[in-house]
Design a protein around this motif. Structure first.
Motif, mmCIF file in Angstrom:
data_model
loop_
_atom_site.group_PDB
_atom_site.id
_atom_site.type_symbol
_atom_site.label_atom_id
_atom_site.label_comp_id
_atom_site.label_asym_id
_atom_site.label_seq_id
_atom_site.Cartn_x
_atom_site.Cartn_y
_atom_site.Cartn_z
ATOM 1 N N SER A 181 36.116 16.293 -6.667
ATOM 2 C CA SER A 181 34.667 16.693 -7.064
ATOM 3 C C SER A 181 33.762 15.883 -6.252
ATOM 4 C CB SER A 181 34.454 16.031 -8.370
ATOM 5 O OG SER A 181 33.303 16.401 -8.867
ATOM 6 N N SER A 184 29.275 16.075 -4.299
ATOM 7 C CA SER A 184 28.077 16.491 -4.869
ATOM 8 C C SER A 184 27.629 17.637 -3.543
ATOM 9 C CB SER A 184 27.051 15.215 -4.709
ATOM 10 O OG SER A 184 27.093 14.601 -3.499
ATOM 11 N N ARG A 214 29.161 31.509 -10.839
ATOM 12 C CA ARG A 214 29.720 30.656 -9.982
ATOM 13 C C ARG A 214 30.581 31.119 -8.856
ATOM 14 N NH1 ARG A 214 32.974 27.002 -13.881
ATOM 15 N NH2 ARG A 214 33.491 25.855 -12.409
ATOM 16 N N GLU A 242 32.720 26.296 -7.171
ATOM 17 C CA GLU A 242 31.145 25.766 -7.527
ATOM 18 C C GLU A 242 31.098 25.337 -9.126
ATOM 19 O OE1 GLU A 242 26.942 27.390 -6.120
ATOM 20 O OE2 GLU A 242 27.966 28.681 -7.602
ATOM 21 N N LYS A 243 30.562 24.156 -8.924
ATOM 22 C CA LYS A 243 30.403 23.354 -10.277
ATOM 23 C C LYS A 243 29.468 24.277 -11.237
ATOM 24 C CE LYS A 243 31.162 18.478 -9.139
ATOM 25 N NZ LYS A 243 30.394 17.434 -9.038
ATOM 26 N N ALA A 244 29.581 24.254 -12.592
ATOM 27 C CA ALA A 244 29.150 25.027 -13.580
ATOM 28 C C ALA A 244 27.638 24.713 -13.709
ATOM 29 C CB ALA A 244 29.667 24.814 -14.807
ATOM 30 N N ASP A 245 27.254 23.317 -13.450
ATOM 31 C CA ASP A 245 25.958 22.963 -13.428
ATOM 32 C C ASP A 245 25.144 22.975 -12.175
ATOM 33 O OD1 ASP A 245 27.019 20.810 -12.154
ATOM 34 O OD2 ASP A 245 26.680 19.292 -13.893
ATOM 35 N N GLY A 246 25.793 23.456 -11.159
ATOM 36 C CA GLY A 246 25.471 23.406 -9.926
ATOM 37 C C GLY A 246 25.150 22.281 -9.088
ATOM 38 N N THR A 247 25.728 21.270 -9.505
ATOM 39 C CA THR A 247 25.618 20.030 -8.909
ATOM 40 C C THR A 247 26.381 19.455 -7.864
ATOM 41 O OG1 THR A 247 26.756 18.730 -10.603
ATOM 42 C CG2 THR A 247 24.511 19.001 -10.909
#
Length: 168
Positions: A16, A18, A86, A121-126
């Protein structure tokens, strides 16, 4: 016709970061020599006149990571039809010269070679996740020590690649 079903433990690895999806995929493309491969695809062994010629061709196209780009599947593109925004791209990458180091011990490993890496792409967009199956958990099906050692070498190469593209 007889059928055999063998239970097998699979390991899923997730890194993971950022970093943005675009940054991670750009780094991955560079590390696996995507532009070189798209310009001159890797031939099958039948197109090479010798092992040396095949090795030279592969070595001229590997990216800095030692891996080659084979293809990709953009799952995010068609998932938009089902209201999923996503981005998700499955990369198929590898190196036949590395693959032969373990396939010589058990050709069943070819079911999972070349390796696949999912950039998600992370679900929360981070940021982004990079997900793959640990190669040795797919390839080393028996207690063959030489096979396990070769497959673990691929584990290490793949981990180094993913660490390099997700490092902040």
């Amino acid at each position: 016709m007889p059928k055999t079903v063998t239970s097998h433990t699979l390991q899923l690895v997730t890194f993971s970061t950022s970093l943005s999806f675009t940054e991670v995929t750009s780094r991955l493309d560079a590390q696996i020599g995507k532009e070189k491969i798209l310009a001159t695809p890797v031939p099958t062994s039948g197109a090479a006149s010798s092992i040396e010629a095949f090795e030279a061709h592969i070595n001229s196209r590997v990216g800095p990571s030692g891996f080659l780009y084979f293809n990709e599947h953009n799952h995010g593109a068609w998932m938009k039809l089902f209201s999923n925004s996503r981005r998700a791209v499955l990369y198929v990458l590898g190196n036949p010269l590395v693959g032969q180091t373990f396939l010589q011990y058990d050709l069943r490993g070819a079911l999972n070679i070349p390796p696949r890496v999912l950039v998600l792409e992370k679900a929360d967009g981070t940021g982004t996740e990079v997900v793959y199956h640990l190669p040795s958990s797919l390839i080393a099906l028996d207690d063959n020590e030489k096979l396990r050692a070769a497959a673990e070498g691929l584990d290490n190469k793949l981990e180094a690649l993913v660490e390099s593209i997700t490092a902040t």
